[in-house]
Design a protein around this motif. Structure first.
Motif, mmCIF file in Angstrom:
data_model
loop_
_atom_site.group_PDB
_atom_site.id
_atom_site.type_symbol
_atom_site.label_atom_id
_atom_site.label_comp_id
_atom_site.label_asym_id
_atom_site.label_seq_id
_atom_site.Cartn_x
_atom_site.Cartn_y
_atom_site.Cartn_z
ATOM 1 N N MET A 1 57.758 42.120 32.305
ATOM 2 C CA MET A 1 58.328 42.450 31.336
ATOM 3 C C MET A 1 57.637 42.078 29.919
ATOM 4 O O MET A 1 56.764 41.267 30.038
ATOM 5 N N ASP A 2 58.023 42.653 28.716
ATOM 6 C CA ASP A 2 57.424 42.798 27.649
ATOM 7 C C ASP A 2 58.378 41.549 26.942
ATOM 8 O O ASP A 2 59.580 41.957 26.658
ATOM 9 N N PRO A 3 57.669 40.459 26.666
ATOM 10 C CA PRO A 3 58.474 39.361 25.888
ATOM 11 C C PRO A 3 59.056 39.715 24.597
ATOM 12 O O PRO A 3 59.819 39.027 23.949
ATOM 13 N N GLY A 4 58.379 40.892 23.825
ATOM 14 C CA GLY A 4 58.456 41.189 22.580
ATOM 15 C C GLY A 4 59.834 42.106 22.349
ATOM 16 O O GLY A 4 60.030 42.481 21.389
ATOM 17 N N PRO B 1 63.535 47.702 35.018
ATOM 18 C CA PRO B 1 64.777 46.867 35.628
ATOM 19 C C PRO B 1 64.668 45.360 35.216
ATOM 20 O O PRO B 1 65.687 44.761 34.979
ATOM 21 N N ARG B 2 63.228 44.852 35.244
ATOM 22 C CA ARG B 2 63.125 43.298 35.278
ATOM 23 C C ARG B 2 63.305 43.154 33.441
ATOM 24 O O ARG B 2 64.131 42.026 33.292
ATOM 25 N N GLU B 3 63.046 44.165 32.924
ATOM 26 C CA GLU B 3 63.276 43.966 31.551
ATOM 27 C C GLU B 3 65.041 43.883 31.281
ATOM 28 O O GLU B 3 65.366 43.156 30.315
ATOM 29 N N LEU B 4 65.501 44.940 31.655
ATOM 30 C CA LEU B 4 67.025 45.025 31.641
ATOM 31 C C LEU B 4 67.595 43.895 32.102
ATOM 32 O O LEU B 4 68.743 43.465 31.557
ATOM 33 N N GLN B 5 67.244 43.371 33.076
ATOM 34 C CA GLN B 5 67.907 42.247 33.888
ATOM 35 C C GLN B 5 67.964 40.904 32.774
ATOM 36 O O GLN B 5 68.681 40.263 32.460
ATOM 37 N N ALA B 6 66.621 40.889 32.063
ATOM 38 C CA ALA B 6 66.586 39.826 31.132
ATOM 39 C C ALA B 6 67.415 40.073 30.001
ATOM 40 O O ALA B 6 68.113 39.026 29.564
ATOM 41 N N GLN B 7 67.789 41.216 29.663
ATOM 42 C CA GLN B 7 68.857 41.558 28.594
ATOM 43 C C GLN B 7 70.044 40.893 28.897
ATOM 44 O O GLN B 7 70.946 40.435 28.310
ATOM 45 N N PHE B 8 70.697 41.259 30.277
ATOM 46 C CA PHE B 8 71.960 41.085 30.696
ATOM 47 C C PHE B 8 72.065 39.621 30.996
ATOM 48 O O PHE B 8 72.857 39.024 30.808
ATOM 49 N N GLN B 9 70.718 38.733 31.412
ATOM 50 C CA GLN B 9 70.932 37.343 31.540
ATOM 51 C C GLN B 9 71.150 36.820 30.162
ATOM 52 O O GLN B 9 71.829 35.771 29.988
ATOM 53 N N CYS B 10 70.576 37.469 28.977
ATOM 54 C CA CYS B 10 70.748 36.740 27.737
ATOM 55 C C CYS B 10 72.155 36.748 27.359
ATOM 56 O O CYS B 10 72.825 35.915 26.685
ATOM 57 N N GLY C 1 69.796 47.998 23.889
ATOM 58 C CA GLY C 1 68.885 48.978 23.487
ATOM 59 C C GLY C 1 68.168 49.336 24.934
ATOM 60 O O GLY C 1 68.128 48.667 25.879
ATOM 61 N N LEU C 2 68.016 50.610 25.391
ATOM 62 C CA LEU C 2 67.405 51.060 26.424
ATOM 63 C C LEU C 2 65.835 51.632 26.379
ATOM 64 O O LEU C 2 65.473 51.648 27.461
ATOM 65 N N TYR C 3 65.286 51.492 25.260
ATOM 66 C CA TYR C 3 63.944 52.024 24.831
ATOM 67 C C TYR C 3 63.246 50.808 24.157
ATOM 68 O O TYR C 3 63.745 50.351 23.298
ATOM 69 N N TRP C 4 61.828 50.594 24.565
ATOM 70 C CA TRP C 4 60.969 49.877 23.720
ATOM 71 C C TRP C 4 59.568 50.604 23.893
ATOM 72 O O TRP C 4 59.157 50.812 25.128
ATOM 73 N N GLY C 5 58.872 50.715 22.634
ATOM 74 C CA GLY C 5 57.497 51.286 22.693
ATOM 75 C C GLY C 5 57.427 52.680 23.365
ATOM 76 O O GLY C 5 56.794 53.019 23.832
ATOM 77 N N GLY C 6 58.889 53.589 23.138
ATOM 78 C CA GLY C 6 58.807 54.888 23.457
ATOM 79 C C GLY C 6 58.915 55.133 24.935
ATOM 80 O O GLY C 6 59.232 56.251 25.481
ATOM 81 N N ARG C 7 59.459 53.805 25.623
ATOM 82 C CA ARG C 7 59.684 54.004 27.094
ATOM 83 C C ARG C 7 60.771 53.501 27.284
ATOM 84 O O ARG C 7 61.396 52.690 26.499
#
Length: 769
Positions: free
Chosen positions: A507-510, A355-364, A345-351
């Motif tokens: 990043m938002d951990p949620g 980049p740091r959050e996308l990095q965490a997604q790809f690292q997962c 997913g590309l959005y969270w909380g309407g935003r």
């Protein structure tokens, strides 16, 4: 499954005491923000549509005009010469409309009519001005007074602060050349390639076509040019691309490379996070139409229609013809790694995710140990092989259940991302050969690790190097080039990385983790996949690539020779090819026709009588330098004339192609058209233009340059040559051919290009730098 819990906005239980309703305020907030974002996009699209429909005027100009007319009415001056009173007489009688209100409404109605009339006049004047093409025939740096006046008028009527699509309705239609002119230009282009008896035969076929069948086909084509926005583009997209039944990989798709000398971070997930965010920032600008339209000389607009399907677009296979599926929006990307598919997913909380959050997604995804399902690892080979088996398999095995849902997640993604398990770039003891491997990795990879049907696939390698593979039917390379320039510059100069190589920001951990897509691929489908993979691997293994940087000189020195850099390079390629094969061949060079509405490309037939005369002089040791230089000047001037002719819709090949399509619709056969359209392009060439040089500071950051991109060979016994002119002192080349051909060798041809460029420079008494 965290993502499932996050999706639940409320829960309820039924008990003897009644219904116990428990709302999740956090989930409801995300639902609200997602809806708010969707409505903002709709409002923005509606606003942009309004602004574009009245450009070059603006709604603010209506308000200014209305205030001026109302003020003149108050001062008892009538600028309408009685028209406002006439309008007032025709207003319906109503007790609620007192005399001042009737007068005001009449004045506003007159204002609207006058404003719309002025808007139409300005747009008509701009369209008429843009039909003029004489400026292209003038020598660079020597603009006539009439052309200066014309440019001034264009600036007056072109408006201020245009959006991406503002000029679309003002662009002229692509003209249909006269049959006589096309026949003459075609015969001129093949004269140096044919023996006397062969040429006389082709001239006879052309004359017969011009007198008999040609006028009938031309009538239908002219009728289409009056009715359609562009008489070529829809047929070109359908018959050249979508109806092709062969593999897209190598044959149609093309690629673009990362920075040549620099890898901003060695962390794969971080590079993917930054670049994905940069791509999505570009998509936001595109949706808001805030990308500036491309202007020649800062004044003349080029068509922007191809940008529309850049994101959220997939080529859907069909048995007889494919189709393009485009969605207005997509809130996720599809990711492939180690044989598994994921939805991110590309959005969270309407935003938009940072980049740091996308990095965490790809690292997962990189850390996920889950093995691929049976058949999943090579599933994407269906998009690399022939189209008909893929279309039949899609219909038989992906029409329902979780296969349908997973395929929908891939096809409806904003774009496709491959987290590649290999390392690429200038690596190892032979960096030149490493660049060749890098090119092949971007063009075809392992044949099952890119989704070749997506508008483009972002490929991020294990060492942080990256590139892009693009599908060709929806747009041409300059469109992807514009996106890629913005992405590279934004990645490094705007977003940047921390000292340790990770993305900046918090990043938002949620945020829910990526969703692994589920597949149930039966044995019969796996056999189809393996069949497509065998075909794709055979095609990939047969491609030879040579990518190299020419550093001896570049555009700066060529300009001192008082010639076009593109013409200089094209003549060097002609000389290199003659040294390589000992003969001339039909040469394709792509030129844009985006000066016209919905224009795509036209062919510059770069092998001309003049270029052949020059090459023969270079091969003749009895020719002096002044004689060779004179022939070079004549050949370069001819090339420029051919290029201008192609850009202004007076080329040969698109006209002949459309005449052929009409003949097929009418069910008539033309030996001339059949023979012309079957002629092989022994040389297929293309320049990748740099369109946003202002994004890069080559003085302070000379290593932050892209190596451009390339494509596969068009002819089994020919070469594909792509080149990019970078700054003043560098040209990079991408040469491709088939290993199975005894007539071609990409590395030998590359060496011939280097030698030819140096030989051309030696004709001029200029320093190397």
């Amino acid at each position: 499954m965290a993502e499932a819990h996050q999706a639940v906005a409320f829960q309820f239980t039924i008990s003897p005491e009644g219904v116990d309703l428990r709302l999740s305020h956090a989930a409801l907030r995300h639902v609200y923000l997602a809806g708010l974002r969707s409505w903002k996009k709709k409002i923005t699209r509606l606003r942009n549509s309004l602004l574009t429909s009245v450009f070059p005027a603006s709604p603010a100009s209506w308000f200014v005009m209305a205030v001026a007319i109302l003020a003149s009415q108050a001062s008892r001056f009538d600028p309408s010469m009685g028209l406002i009173d006439k309008i007032k007489e025709h207003l319906p009688a109503s007790p609620y409309l007192v005399e001042p209100a009737r007068a005001g409404l009449s004045a506003l109605a007159f204002t609207s009519l006058l404003w719309l009339g002025l808007v139409g006049t300005m747009r008509g004047a701009l369209r008429a001005l843009l039909c003029y093409q004489g400026w292209m025939d003038e020598e660079h740096g020597h603009t006539s007074h009439s052309t200066r006046l014309w440019l001034a008028l264009v600036k007056i009527f072109a408006g201020r602060k245009p959006m991406l699509y503002s000029y679309q309705t003002s662009l002229p239609r692509l003209p249909v050349p006269a049959i006589k002119d096309t026949m003459q230009r075609y015969l001129e282009s093949v004269r140096p390639l044919l023996a006397d008896d062969q040429f006389q035969r082709m001239a006879a076929l052309a004359r017969d076509f011009e007198r008999s069948l040609g006028p009938r086909l031309q009538w239908y084509l002219t009728l289409k040019s009056w009715w359609a926005a562009n008489y070529v583009s829809d047929w070109w997209e359908e018959y050249v691309y979508l109806r092709g039944r062969g593999p897209l990989m190598v044959n149609s798709n093309y690629y673009a490379m990362d920075f040549l000398y620099v890898t901003p971070t060695p962390i794969q997930a971080a590079r993917a996070g930054n670049v994905t965010h940069a791509l999505l920032l570009y998509r936001r600008l595109l949706n808001r139409e805030e990308i500036k339209p491309l202007l020649i000389q800062g004044t003349l607009p080029m068509c922007s229609a191809q940008y529309e399907r850049m994101f959220n677009t997939t080529r859907i296979p069909g048995v007889e013809t494919d189709s393009l599926q485009h969605r207005w929006d997509s809130q996720h990307v599809a990711v492939f790694h180690a044989g598994r598919f994921f939805r991110v997913g590309l959005y969270w909380g309407g935003r938009l995710l940072h980049p740091r959050e996308l990095q965490a997604q790809f690292q997962c995804i990189l850390d996920d140990p889950t093995p691929p399902a049976p058949g999943e690892e090579t599933l994407a080979a269906l998009t690399a092989g022939p189209r008909e088996p893929w279309a039949q398999a899609r219909r038989a095995y992906f029409g329902s259940g979780q296969n349908q849902e997973s395929l929908r997640a891939v096809e409806q993604a904003a774009f496709f991302i491959t987290l590649d398990t290999t390392e690429q770039g200038l690596l190892g003891p032979e960096p030149g050969r490493a660049l060749d491997r890098y090119a092949k990795a971007l063009l075809h990879g392992q044949c099952h690790d890119r989704w070749f049907d997506k508008s483009f696939t972002l490929i991020v390698f294990r060492n942080g190097k990256m590139g892009i593979n693009a599908e060709h039917s929806w747009a041409d390379a300059p469109i992807i080039g514009h996106l890629w320039e913005y992405t590279l510059a934004t990645d490094v100069f705007q977003l940047g990385y921390r000292v340790d190589g990770h993305c900046k920001g918090e990043m938002d951990p949620g945020i829910p983790p990526p969703q692994k897509l589920q597949w149930e691929i039966p044995e019969e489908c796996q056999q189809v996949i393996q069949g497509s993979l065998r075909v794709a691997r055979g095609l990939a293994d047969d491609v030879d690539f040579h990518t190299f940087a020419f550093k001896e000189f570049g555009k700066g020195l060529i300009k001192k020779c008082r010639t076009s850099p593109d013409g200089f390079i094209q003549l060097a390629i002609q000389l290199a090819h003659y040294r390589d094969k000992g003969k001339f061949c039909l040469t394709y060079e792509a030129a844009m026709t985006r000066l016209f509405r919905e224009g795509r490309t036209e062919t510059v037939r770069s092998c001309s009588i003049e270029s052949c005369n020059f090459v023969r002089a270079m091969m003749d040791p009895t020719q002096s330098v002044p004689q060779r230089l004179a022939l070079f000047r004549a050949a370069a001037a001819k090339h420029q004339a051919l290029y201008r002719r192609a850009m202004t819709g007076a080329g040969v090949d698109r006209h002949l192609f459309c005449l052929y399509v009409v003949s097929k619709y009418l069910g008539v056969d033309s030996p001339f058209l059949r023979e012309v359209l079957s002629e092989p392009w022994g040389l297929s060439t293309s320049q990748t233009p740099i369109q946003q040089l202002e994004l890069f500071d080559l003085q302070n950051h000379p290593n932050y340059i892209s190596c451009g991109g390339g494509f596969g060979p068009v002819d089994d016994n020919g070469y594909g040559v792509s080149y990019i002119i970078i700054g003043e002192d560098l040209i990079t080349f991408h040469v491709s051919c088939k290993l199975s051909s005894p007539e071609t060798d990409a590395h030998q041809f590359g060496a011939n290009i280097r030698a030819a460029l140096l030989d051309l420079r030696a004709l001029f008494t200029l320093p190397t730098k």
